[in-house]
Design an enzyme around this catalytic site. Structure first.
Site, PDB file in Angstrom:
ATOM      1  N   ALA A 132       0.837  -1.205   0.000  1.00 44.63           N
ATOM      2  CA  ALA A 132       0.000   0.000   0.000  1.00 44.63           C
ATOM      3  C   ALA A 132       0.869   1.251   0.000  1.00 44.63           C
ATOM      4  O   ALA A 132       1.202   1.799   1.058  1.00 44.63           O
ATOM      5  CB  ALA A 132      -0.948  -0.009   1.189  1.00 44.63           C
ATOM      6  N   GLU A 135      -1.220   6.847  -3.499  1.00 45.81           N
ATOM      7  CA  GLU A 135      -2.314   7.649  -2.961  1.00 45.81           C
ATOM      8  C   GLU A 135      -2.971   8.427  -4.103  1.00 45.81           C
ATOM      9  O   GLU A 135      -2.413   8.497  -5.205  1.00 45.81           O
ATOM     10  CB  GLU A 135      -1.784   8.623  -1.906  1.00 45.81           C
ATOM     11  CG  GLU A 135      -1.181   7.927  -0.694  1.00 45.81           C
ATOM     12  CD  GLU A 135      -0.726   8.911   0.377  1.00 45.81           C
ATOM     13  OE1 GLU A 135      -0.963  10.129   0.202  1.00 45.81           O
ATOM     14  OE2 GLU A 135      -0.138   8.460   1.377  1.00 45.81           O
ATOM     15  N   PRO A 136      -4.129   9.022  -3.849  1.00 42.54           N
ATOM     16  CA  PRO A 136      -4.787   9.790  -4.916  1.00 42.54           C
ATOM     17  C   PRO A 136      -3.897  10.856  -5.539  1.00 42.54           C
ATOM     18  O   PRO A 136      -3.981  11.123  -6.743  1.00 42.54           O
ATOM     19  CB  PRO A 136      -5.980  10.420  -4.180  1.00 42.54           C
ATOM     20  CG  PRO A 136      -6.298   9.445  -3.098  1.00 42.54           C
ATOM     21  CD  PRO A 136      -4.975   8.919  -2.650  1.00 42.54           C
ATOM     22  N   ARG A 249      10.696  -4.714 -10.163  1.00 45.53           N
ATOM     23  CA  ARG A 249      10.406  -3.942 -11.368  1.00 45.53           C
ATOM     24  C   ARG A 249      10.782  -4.696 -12.650  1.00 45.53           C
ATOM     25  O   ARG A 249      10.042  -4.688 -13.630  1.00 45.53           O
ATOM     26  CB  ARG A 249      11.123  -2.588 -11.317  1.00 45.53           C
ATOM     27  CG  ARG A 249      10.862  -1.725 -12.568  1.00 45.53           C
ATOM     28  CD  ARG A 249      11.333  -0.300 -12.349  1.00 45.53           C
ATOM     29  NE  ARG A 249      10.456   0.411 -11.434  1.00 45.53           N
ATOM     30  CZ  ARG A 249      10.858   1.100 -10.374  1.00 45.53           C
ATOM     31  NH1 ARG A 249      12.144   1.149 -10.074  1.00 45.53           N
ATOM     32  NH2 ARG A 249      10.001   1.728  -9.606  1.00 45.53           N
ATOM     33  N   ARG A 274      -5.941 -19.817 -41.080  1.00 47.19           N
ATOM     34  CA  ARG A 274      -7.016 -18.995 -41.649  1.00 47.19           C
ATOM     35  C   ARG A 274      -6.987 -19.081 -43.171  1.00 47.19           C
ATOM     36  O   ARG A 274      -6.039 -18.649 -43.823  1.00 47.19           O
ATOM     37  CB  ARG A 274      -6.843 -17.539 -41.204  1.00 47.19           C
ATOM     38  CG  ARG A 274      -7.851 -16.566 -41.822  1.00 47.19           C
ATOM     39  CD  ARG A 274      -9.251 -16.769 -41.221  1.00 47.19           C
ATOM     40  NE  ARG A 274     -10.101 -15.644 -41.464  1.00 47.19           N
ATOM     41  CZ  ARG A 274     -10.982 -15.559 -42.475  1.00 47.19           C
ATOM     42  NH1 ARG A 274     -11.121 -16.583 -43.318  1.00 47.19           N
ATOM     43  NH2 ARG A 274     -11.728 -14.483 -42.623  1.00 47.19           N
ATOM     44  N   GLU A 369       4.139   0.309 -11.333  1.00 45.09           N
ATOM     45  CA  GLU A 369       5.550   0.208 -10.923  1.00 45.09           C
ATOM     46  C   GLU A 369       6.448   1.110 -11.775  1.00 45.09           C
ATOM     47  O   GLU A 369       7.570   0.746 -12.125  1.00 45.09           O
ATOM     48  CB  GLU A 369       6.035  -1.247 -10.938  1.00 45.09           C
ATOM     49  CG  GLU A 369       5.420  -2.081  -9.826  1.00 45.09           C
ATOM     50  CD  GLU A 369       6.110  -3.402  -9.619  1.00 45.09           C
ATOM     51  OE1 GLU A 369       7.348  -3.436  -9.655  1.00 45.09           O
ATOM     52  OE2 GLU A 369       5.395  -4.395  -9.401  1.00 45.09           O
TER      53      GLU A 369
END
Length: 389
Positions: A132, A135-136, A249, A274, A369
């Site tokens: 966590a 944040e906004p 990362r 195809r 990230e």
């Protein structure tokens, strides 16, 4: 060896890496469905339990006594696991990655008591962690963090919001980064382990995204956490978060490779089967050129990814190399998957088709990230710093 595993012969790897990837590939083919159902939370929990029970989460944990594969997390093993799982199922890759990222701060900087309490359950799939940090108003700019933790005696009292939290809503515990004020900016942030049932922690909002996975906004209101739950020393949270992201990362690039390889396989199958104008789609030079570009893009990204992983496992700094790998692999995978959708034609945009799912799954990897633009800044600044005329 299948085309998807040929790169295991590259000099970045040892024989044990090939054995690991081949075994995981065989297990995933038997135990992981190509797509998941509508209940994403339940599916994610099931995948975590399956991966843990089979021992596949061990590379994401540090310390053999805590269920880890080795004393330190090895980047190559993490990358091979993510590439392999992403090729089979995007949510399986997510489940594996978040067991590592969510508990990574504890692996790297946790106390012996914290490691003993949390890591064995993460390794076995019994507990789901979450990281966590965002944040906004503080995503790429972690120093802009506004969530606070006020020290009161032997407790920290956390107030504020976190958002875009993967595993939000299903996690058993969260590693939460909050401003404790020991120094200005990034130097005044600390990390705390907050159990999901702690009073004052609320799942404020579940967030739906184009490739469904558990995601939420968290709200902390007078959330009291014992100081023994602090990870590392006070004010060292930013360092802990960056060390954690540094480990994982490069693995984002590996996940992108898995998606891209899946897309190329689907495109090859479509092009060679195809029927069109008395032949098959693969007979046309334009199709061949598209397939060639896809394969070349994948190999270029794979070389950058496993160069960065190998260098980090040698104990070298990989700031630039990891950024290059993530940039090239995620952007390249988006191009490869788009080309696969084009080869499928109308079928490529039908909901539920394999390439349609890949098209949705790859998009977030170019953001989380460290967005592509941030990787460009990292590379550019590192080049300038190292330049000596």
């Amino acid at each position: 060896m299948s085309n998807n595993l040929e790169h295991l012969q590259w000099p970045f790897f040892e024989s044990r890496h090939a054995e690991f990837a081949q075994a995981l590939d065989a297990w995933a083919a038997e135990h992981v469905k190509a797509h998941h159902g509508s209940d994403t939370d339940a599916e994610c929990r099931t995948l975590v339990r399956k991966l843990g029970a089979a021992g596949w989460l061990a590379p994401a944990i540090a310390g053999r006594e805590y269920g880890g594969a080795a004393e330190a997390i090895e980047t190559r093993s993490i990358c091979l696991a993510r590439e392999t799982l992403a090729r089979h199922n995007g949510l399986a890759d997510f489940a594996f990655a978040m067991q590592g990222l969510g508990s990574g701060a504890i692996s790297l900087a946790g106390s012996p008591a914290q490691k003993a309490r949390y890591l064995p359950k993460v390794a076995s799939g019994e507990a789901i962690p979450a990281f966590a940090l965002s944040e906004p108003n503080a995503g790429s700019d972690v120093a802009a963090m506004q969530c606070t933790a006020r020290i009161e005696g032997d407790h920290a009292v956390i107030d504020g919001d976190k958002t875009w939290i993967s595993n939000g809503g299903i996690a058993d515990f969260y590693v939460v980064f909050a401003r404790t004020g020991e120094a200005p900016g990034a130097r005044g942030i600390s990390a705390f382990i907050v159990d999901a049932d702690t009073p004052g922690l609320e799942i404020a909002e579940r967030i739906d995204v184009i490739a469904p996975h558990p995601l939420a906004r968290l709200k902390f209101t007078q959330c009291r956490v014992p100081l023994r739950q602090r990870v590392g020393a006070g004010g060292e949270g930013f360092k802990v978060s960056m060390r954690t992201l540094d480990v994982f990362r490069t693995s984002v690039a590996a996940a992108a490779l898995g998606f891209a390889r899946h897309a190329l396989n689907e495109a090859l199958a479509r092009a060679t089967n195809r029927q069109m104008f008395g032949g098959v789609l693969a007979d046309f030079q334009l199709t061949q050129a598209s397939l060639a570009k896809m394969a070349t893009t994948i190999d270029g990204a794979a070389l950058l990814t496993y160069r960065a992983a190998w260098q980090r496992d040698q104990g070298k700094t990989v700031t630039r190399e990891a950024a290059m790998a993530k940039l090239q692999a995620t952007e390249g995978a988006q191009q490869v998957i788009d080309a696969a959708v084009q080869i499928f034609g109308g079928q490529g945009v039908v909901s539920g088709q394999s390439v349609e799912r890949l098209y949705r799954e790859i998009r977030a990897l170019r953001i989380y990230e460290g967005a592509t633009e941030v990787q460009q800044l990292i590379i550019g600044r590192d080049l300038i710093k190292a330049f000596s005329p």
